[in-house]
Structures are given as structure tokens and as C-alpha cells.
Design an enzyme around this catalytic site. Structure first.
Site, PDB file in Angstrom:
ATOM      1  N   ASP A  92      32.522  -6.968 -31.552  1.00 36.81           N
ATOM      2  CA  ASP A  92      32.477  -6.132 -30.359  1.00 36.81           C
ATOM      3  C   ASP A  92      31.831  -4.809 -30.754  1.00 36.81           C
ATOM      4  OD1 ASP A  92      32.899  -4.851 -27.982  1.00 36.81           O
ATOM      5  OD2 ASP A  92      35.075  -4.986 -28.019  1.00 36.81           O
ATOM      6  N   ASP A 271      37.254 -14.757 -25.754  1.00 40.74           N
ATOM      7  CA  ASP A 271      38.134 -14.181 -26.767  1.00 40.74           C
ATOM      8  C   ASP A 271      39.257 -13.460 -26.056  1.00 40.74           C
ATOM      9  OD1 ASP A 271      37.974 -10.902 -27.363  1.00 40.74           O
ATOM     10  OD2 ASP A 271      36.412 -11.688 -26.058  1.00 40.74           O
TER      11      ASP A 271
END
Length: 376
Positions: A92, A271
Site C-alpha cells: 500500500d 485484502d
């Protein structure tokens, strides 16, 4: 990175494919365990590979940048070498973590100035240096730097934020394309669609992201408190615009029900911290429904956690023993619950893949949603 679309479900928009990276293949739809600080909490890498069979895990740019820091990761040879994980990794960009800092950050056109949650020290993230940080971390898939808007969100703010995210994206792409990987294998960059829950903004953002022609695309800014119906509506809208021949990643989603419904809308990658976070509090996801292992009813239930899934952890330990561990606050309890929940999430997406290949996903999904939302 390459994506090969293999099967499409005839009665939904669900797809099955393969994402190929230099660290191995990822069969989609896929769930990616979250390893924020270079570790999936309470789970050994051996368990991730052998028991859970995770094909890809996440790391987080913000957390790894602050601790252990880039010098340590670079000296180790990247995150794969540092944590001993030889399969794909996605990072991320830190945009969501910066968003969650609230008053401890300031957003400008340049980027974000923020204070560390560890020691209060000041730092700057820009589209350019976030690309540099992810080069050092060495993820196979890097995320573009974006602003994640809250929910609810004023439309003017959402629109201004979306356009800034688009400008940041162009800067990310330019810097990414003018730098090289550091460790001898390729990396790819995924843009992120924003626009809150406003359909016209989501359409604009999806069209802008699609025009960039990257190897994969992500949908961000959902699962931040909006009703599920809005999340599904925005996801459906965006998936109808993003290219069919590129993987689609719905960030931070979600419950088993969310995942099944989003697969039906054309999402390939997911996720969420939910399986491990809830596991540490004794909540188990199973093929028949949700178990709160702290409940008295499990005290003398000597059956396996989930006999339908297979796998060592889910079939070896009894519900009674696991309840004892959790009530006693034994670390092993959190570990077993975490391994089980991640195993369940991977089992669920693999079952979905098989149903897509067989052309029976739509009817199976409707049955499974009823089961996975049932509280046992």
C-alpha cells in the site's frame, strides 16, 4: 507483470485468471493477507506457505518507512529477503494510513506532511518519494499515492480530492517510469480509483485511471463506513469501466460476504485485516457461519474448528481447546485463530475460482452468502 483471464462466469461478472510476477503466479480471485509491518500478525511464514498457502501478502509503506526504516530494508536486500517471503508482495502507498492520522497530518498539492505515530517526528510523503520508498521495499506490486476520502464526504471535497489524486497519479507514473527496480526483478504500479460514493466522480476517476494503461488497477476509498449497498454500486460501476484484461483490486474489503458479492461484480484481488484482527478476539469465520469462540456453548464442543475445509489447524484443534486458549489469553489461541481465519478466506476464494471455472458461481455464491453471514 502479466494478467491472463482464463474463465468468466456466465451468470455474473465473476472472473478467474492468473497474475504472473517474477516471484510467482497468483490465481485469481485472491485474498491477500495483510502484513502491515512486514509480518502477518501471529503467523509464521512457514504457516503462510504450507497451511494457508497464501500466494501474495501485503506490506505497508507508511509503517515500514518508519520502522525498521529504509536503511535496514535496503541493507537486507528488500522486504522479501528481510522477512524471508519468496512469493509476491504488494505494498500500500501509505495513503490510507496518512488519512487515518487525522490532525497529525496536513495535505497539500505537494503531498502530505505527517507526524509519526511512534515518536511524533515530522515527515513528508510526496508522489515521487513514495515511489522511491516502494522501490526500496521491493514490492512486486506498488500502489500509487492517493488521498482516501472519509465517509460521509462533501461532494466538493470528494471532487477536489479526486482531481488531486489524479495529478498525484501522473507524478507517480512519471517518477516510476524514470526509475529502476533495485533488486533485479520487475515491479509494477497500480493506480487507484477514488470519488467517494458519487457515481459521476467514480466514473470520471475510473475513466482517468483506465486511460493510464497500467498493468493493473485498484478501487480505493470504499469500506470506510458507507452502506454495503453503496460499496457494491460503486464497485459495479467502476468494474464496468476498468479494462477487462487487467486485474482489479478492491482495497481493504472485507467480510466474506463482501468478498463474494464483489467477486460477482468483477473484482479479482482483495485484502483486509479482519481475519487476523477478529481472530485475536476469538471470532472465527467458518464454512457454516461465524463463531464467537468465547461463548459458553463451545466449552465442551470437542469437534474440529471446521471439518469442511481440510488443513491441519482447522481440523486438528477442537473448539473446546481453542476456547480454553482464548479465555486463558494464551498466545497460541490467537495464533490458531489467525491461521484458521486466513485459511478460511483463502479456501473461500479458491472455492469461488472453482465455481467460476465450472460455470456455477452465481448460484453457489447465493448459497454461500447465507452460510457465511450465519452466526453459529
Amino acid at each position: 507483470m502479466k494478467f491472463t483471464l482464463q474463465h468468466s462466469d456466465p451468470k455474473s461478472k465473476a472472473r478467474a485468471g492468473v497474475v504472473s510476477t517474477d516471484h510467482g503466479n497468483i490465481e485469481t480471485p485472491i485474498f491477500m493477507p495483510v502484513g502491515t509491518a512486514g509480518t502477518v500478525k501471529a503467523v509464521h511464514q512457514r504457516e503462510l506457505k504450507e497451511d494457508i498457502n497464501a500466494e501474495i501478502i501485503l506490506g505497508n509503506t507508511y509503517h515500514l518507512y518508519l520502522r525498521p526504516g529504509l536503511d535496514v530494508i535496503k541493507q537486507a536486500g528488500g522486504l522479501h529477503k528481510f522477512n524471508g517471503w519468496d512469493r509476491p508482495i504488494l505494498t500500500d502507498s501509505g495513503g490510507y494510513q496518512v488519512y487515518s492520522l487525522g490532525d497529525n497530518r496536513k495535505i497539500t498539492e505537494k503531498g502530505v506532511m505527517f507526524k509519526s505515530h511512534i515518536d511524533g517526528s515530522k515527515h513528508d510523503f510526496t508522489p515521487e518519494n513514495v515511489m522511491d520508498v516502494q522501490r526500496v521495499i521491493g514490492a512486486d506490486i506498488m500502489m500509487a499515492f492517493d488521498e482516501c476520502t472519509p465517509y460521509p464526504c462533501d461532494k466538493k471535497y470528494a471532487e477536489d480530492s479526486m482531481h488531486m489524486t489524479h495529478r498525484w497519479l501522473k507524478r507517480c507514473i512519471n517518477h516510476f517510469d524514470n526509475t529502476e527496480p533495485l533488486y533485479g526483478y520487475s515491479q509494477t504500479l497500480f493506480p487507484i480509483v477514488q470519488g467517494s460514493t458519487y457515481p459521476d466522480l467514480r466514473m470520471q476517476s475510473a475513466e482517468f485511471v483506465a486511460e493510464q494503461g497500467r498493468e493493473g488497477n485498484a478501487i480505493g476509498g470504499l469500506s470506510v463506513g458507507e452502506p454495503h449497498e453503496d460499496m457494491y454500486a460503486m464497485t459495479d460501476l467502476v468494474c464496468g469501466i476498468l479494462p477487462q484484461d487487467k486485474p482489479r483490486y478492491l482495497m481493504g474489503v472485507g467480510t466474506p460476504e463482501n468478498i463474494l458479492e464483489s467477486i460477482a461484480l468483477g473484482v479479482d484481488m482483495f485484502d483486509c485485516v479482519m481475519p487476523t484482527r477478529n481472530a485475536r478476539n476469538g471470532m472465527l469465520f467458518t464454512s457454516e457461519g461465524i463463531i464467537n469462540i468465547k461463548n459458553e456453548k463451545w466449552k465442551t464442543d470437542f469437534g474440529p474448528i471446521d471439518p469442511n475445509m481440510g488443513g491441519y489447524v482447522s481440523t486438528f484443534y477442537s473448539r473446546s481447546y481453542l476456547r480454553h486458549l482464548i479465555m486463558s489469553k494464551e498466545i497460541l489461541g490467537a495464533q490458531i485463530c489467525s491461521v484458521h481465519n486466513l485459511s478460511f478466506y483463502l479456501w473461500l476464494v479458491r472455492q469461488a475460482r472453482e465455481q467460476i471455472k465450472a460455470g456455477t458461481f452465481a448460484s453457489w455464491k447465493d448459497q454461500m452468502v447465507k452460510k457465511v453471514t450465519n452466526r453459529l
